[in-house]
Design an enzyme around this catalytic site. Sequence first.
Site, mmCIF file in Angstrom:
data_model
loop_
_atom_site.group_PDB
_atom_site.id
_atom_site.type_symbol
_atom_site.label_atom_id
_atom_site.label_comp_id
_atom_site.label_asym_id
_atom_site.label_seq_id
_atom_site.Cartn_x
_atom_site.Cartn_y
_atom_site.Cartn_z
ATOM 1 N N PHE A 1 12.066 -6.291 -0.837
ATOM 2 C CA PHE A 1 11.848 -7.177 -1.944
ATOM 3 C C PHE A 1 11.200 -8.564 -1.093
ATOM 4 O O PHE A 1 11.287 -8.593 0.018
ATOM 5 C CB PHE A 1 13.155 -7.519 -2.616
ATOM 6 C CG PHE A 1 14.218 -8.049 -1.557
ATOM 7 C CD1 PHE A 1 14.322 -9.631 -0.944
ATOM 8 C CD2 PHE A 1 15.153 -7.228 -1.338
ATOM 9 C CE1 PHE A 1 15.242 -9.829 -0.191
ATOM 10 C CE2 PHE A 1 16.129 -7.847 -0.535
ATOM 11 C CZ PHE A 1 16.390 -9.052 0.060
ATOM 12 N N PHE B 1 -1.845 -5.035 5.216
ATOM 13 C CA PHE B 1 -1.825 -4.179 3.959
ATOM 14 C C PHE B 1 -0.866 -3.115 4.164
ATOM 15 O O PHE B 1 -1.220 -1.951 4.820
ATOM 16 C CB PHE B 1 -3.211 -3.745 3.687
ATOM 17 C CG PHE B 1 -3.108 -2.827 2.576
ATOM 18 C CD1 PHE B 1 -2.756 -3.346 1.232
ATOM 19 C CD2 PHE B 1 -3.411 -1.546 2.593
ATOM 20 C CE1 PHE B 1 -2.672 -2.479 -0.001
ATOM 21 C CE2 PHE B 1 -3.027 -0.678 1.580
ATOM 22 C CZ PHE B 1 -2.861 -1.371 0.230
ATOM 23 N N SER B 2 0.115 -3.411 3.602
ATOM 24 C CA SER B 2 1.310 -2.127 3.972
ATOM 25 C C SER B 2 2.242 -2.346 2.840
ATOM 26 O O SER B 2 2.680 -3.717 2.723
ATOM 27 C CB SER B 2 1.962 -1.974 5.226
ATOM 28 O OG SER B 2 0.953 -1.523 6.239
ATOM 29 N N SER C 1 1.201 -2.953 -7.231
ATOM 30 C CA SER C 1 0.927 -4.168 -6.387
ATOM 31 C C SER C 1 0.323 -3.577 -5.075
ATOM 32 O O SER C 1 -0.339 -4.330 -4.397
ATOM 33 C CB SER C 1 2.027 -4.778 -5.840
ATOM 34 O OG SER C 1 3.131 -4.232 -5.381
ATOM 35 N N HIS C 2 0.578 -2.148 -4.619
ATOM 36 C CA HIS C 2 0.091 -1.603 -3.371
ATOM 37 C C HIS C 2 -0.671 -0.329 -3.832
ATOM 38 O O HIS C 2 -1.093 0.628 -3.085
ATOM 39 C CB HIS C 2 1.006 -1.222 -2.703
ATOM 40 C CG HIS C 2 1.614 -2.239 -1.725
ATOM 41 N ND1 HIS C 2 2.528 -3.057 -2.351
ATOM 42 C CD2 HIS C 2 1.120 -2.804 -0.601
ATOM 43 C CE1 HIS C 2 2.701 -4.240 -1.473
ATOM 44 N NE2 HIS C 2 1.959 -4.008 -0.250
ATOM 45 N N PRO D 1 18.104 0.713 -5.690
ATOM 46 C CA PRO D 1 16.963 -0.374 -5.531
ATOM 47 C C PRO D 1 15.648 0.451 -5.783
ATOM 48 O O PRO D 1 14.669 0.116 -6.555
ATOM 49 C CB PRO D 1 16.786 -0.640 -4.090
ATOM 50 C CG PRO D 1 18.519 -0.496 -3.816
ATOM 51 C CD PRO D 1 19.038 0.196 -4.583
ATOM 52 N N SER D 2 15.589 2.002 -5.403
ATOM 53 C CA SER D 2 14.220 2.438 -5.397
ATOM 54 C C SER D 2 14.106 3.510 -6.559
ATOM 55 O O SER D 2 13.179 4.220 -6.664
ATOM 56 C CB SER D 2 13.749 3.141 -4.058
ATOM 57 O OG SER D 2 13.383 2.127 -3.108
ATOM 58 N N ASP E 1 2.724 -12.765 -10.242
ATOM 59 C CA ASP E 1 3.179 -13.083 -11.620
ATOM 60 C C ASP E 1 2.943 -14.540 -12.082
ATOM 61 O O ASP E 1 2.870 -14.885 -13.185
ATOM 62 C CB ASP E 1 4.766 -12.619 -11.654
ATOM 63 C CG ASP E 1 4.881 -11.158 -11.453
ATOM 64 O OD1 ASP E 1 3.923 -10.434 -11.888
ATOM 65 O OD2 ASP E 1 6.357 -10.823 -11.448
#
Lengths: 344, 344
Positions: free
Chosen positions: B179, B121-122, B47-48, B305-306, B188
């Site tokens: 998130f 945009f980040s 997504s990035h 999480p990551s 999605d």
Amino acid sequence: MTTDTYISIDTLREQVYAAFAKSGVRPETAQSVTDVIVAGERDNCKSHGIYRIEGCLRSVASGKANPTAVPVLKDGGKAIIEVDAAGGFSCPAYDTGRPTLIERAKELGMASLAIRDALHFSALWYEVEDLARAGLAVISMCPSYAFVAPAGGTTPLFGTNPFAFGYPRKGTHPYVFDFATSVAARGDMEMRRIAGEPIPEGWAIAPDGSPTTDATEGLAGAMLPFGAHKGSAISSMIELMAGAMLGEFMSKEALDFAEGGPLPRHGALIIAFDPARFAHSSGRDPVAEGEVLINAMTDQGARLPSERRYAARETAETHGVLLSETEIMRLEAFAARGLGALDD
Amino acid sequence: MTTDTYISIDTLREQVYAAFAKSGVRPETAQSVTDVIVAGERDNCKSHGIYRIEGCLRSVASGKANPTAVPVLKDGGKAIIEVDAAGGFSCPAYDTGRPTLIERAKELGMASLAIRDALHFSALWYEVEDLARAGLAVISMCPSYAFVAPAGGTTPLFGTNPFAFGYPRKGTHPYVFDFATSVAARGDMEMRRIAGEPIPEGWAIAPDGSPTTDATEGLAGAMLPFGAHKGSAISSMIELMAGAMLGEFMSKEALDFAEGGPLPRHGALIIAFDPARFAHSSGRDPVAEGEVLINAMTDQGARLPSERRYAARETAETHGVLLSETEIMRLEAFAARGLGALDD
């Protein structure tokens, strides 16, 4: 047959104060704790209302809360203001740090109040509302007892860790929310167990990690965080920020230390922001901007987070607080004899 | 039949940079945007990743992003550091404020970076990870486009508002989560619509406010916040803190202004804390304490999480990044002709 009776907020305040004052609690502490309990009962937030008197006094009676502790302010003149509750209740620690926190947040744009080593009895909404009334935006969080498993785990590690936020409004109550990061409250699970009722799916898992609707199994296993992995992440943040980062107990240590007594011992973190300073160079009024959002919420029928509390408050301020005969008898016994009434 | 090919991170970086440099984007900005896109692709956070090149360049081509904007740092020497992105991308604004933010957070114990007027945009994880590597605990949030109804409402008002957190670790990657406060990602839902597939219950409501599993109806109606009223509360906090409080656009204004272009225009708020200062008087090591929590999570099988991003990064650093033939062709065209390749 029992009868419910309205008693005035002033009478309630006098009786709650007497309960603590007659238990050897220093006057300033008795006042701070009374303020929170009366606010809880007034707002029909029974979890912080008069039923808490007993737990607080048991903490004193057992020696877990130091009734004469004097909170110590430590201020290095920067953005962190610390108050060591010195093993006493958290409410007087908050009251001790409050003026410096407000002053510093307005001076620097933001500041934090770190409360240390407190027997935690506070409703976070009480504090964030108070600071929002002083014109600040506020985030508040603290650990609690480790009853909640992280998402994907099976063992209690996180507390029901509350997270609260306040934002100032003009001419009406601040925008405030305060929620547990568990799906359900521990007390609600206990009540279902006592009533022999099942708990909804998603509240808890059994000791073997499987989903359960049995309250006893759920209490023996682990509660679940709200919002699956996202709520679990928020709860982990609260452990890290208000526990590890402060060098204070996280929820697991708090539970191990206090063995599930009525009040956990840990720290708390309150972060205050001055919207006037943050917005200044934009030329916009941050409170008026907030109203745009809040009005757009109510216009489409969304309930504001503290709406019910504020409505209950209005009723209480007009008619007093409605208590059952049992509640009144208990309150009067504590007011008359403090700790002495614990074993009635 | 297409073939996937590994390309090295260095080659990827050169090509992404060329795409921006050849589009009239100032070198420092091209570098900042490239850093984020390469990190996204490297971490398999598509997504990035490179698919974003097109959206960024379209924002330049349409005049919505100013490619030569020079971010302006405004620092009053207190706890708020502001950077006006001046209608350019948010990434160079972050890079501009970063050194002062770190220095100030360590000096005062905490500080905020308020980014103004940016084409956003980040990836928030990129920034919180970066600051956590500098030893800070970090909360980051921003509004986006108003696609999400508040809990109990029926009309889009909140963005999918990301919330991110980072905490330093020793000898390994920082603890990071990031998130969206909506249940699902907008992308999605779009993909299900295109594929003619239903969406799961709870993702969205139809324009009349009723629950729907129809992707088209859900897109025309409103997405839902994660975690019911609690997630909705978090999302409202993000609107108030990173929108109203900064005097910058909230998600509704951002959508009205940009009419759904590839990048919304708004501000962002990054709050950085120095754990060393917060923990100091406790005598404990706040990073070692964090390890206690994180190890207790992994010991019971909970995913961090990551974790997936860090695993993807390790693969990419060893083997390069796996791209499809179509992706490589598109990347090469942008690298060769910048904006000129938009209409290929």
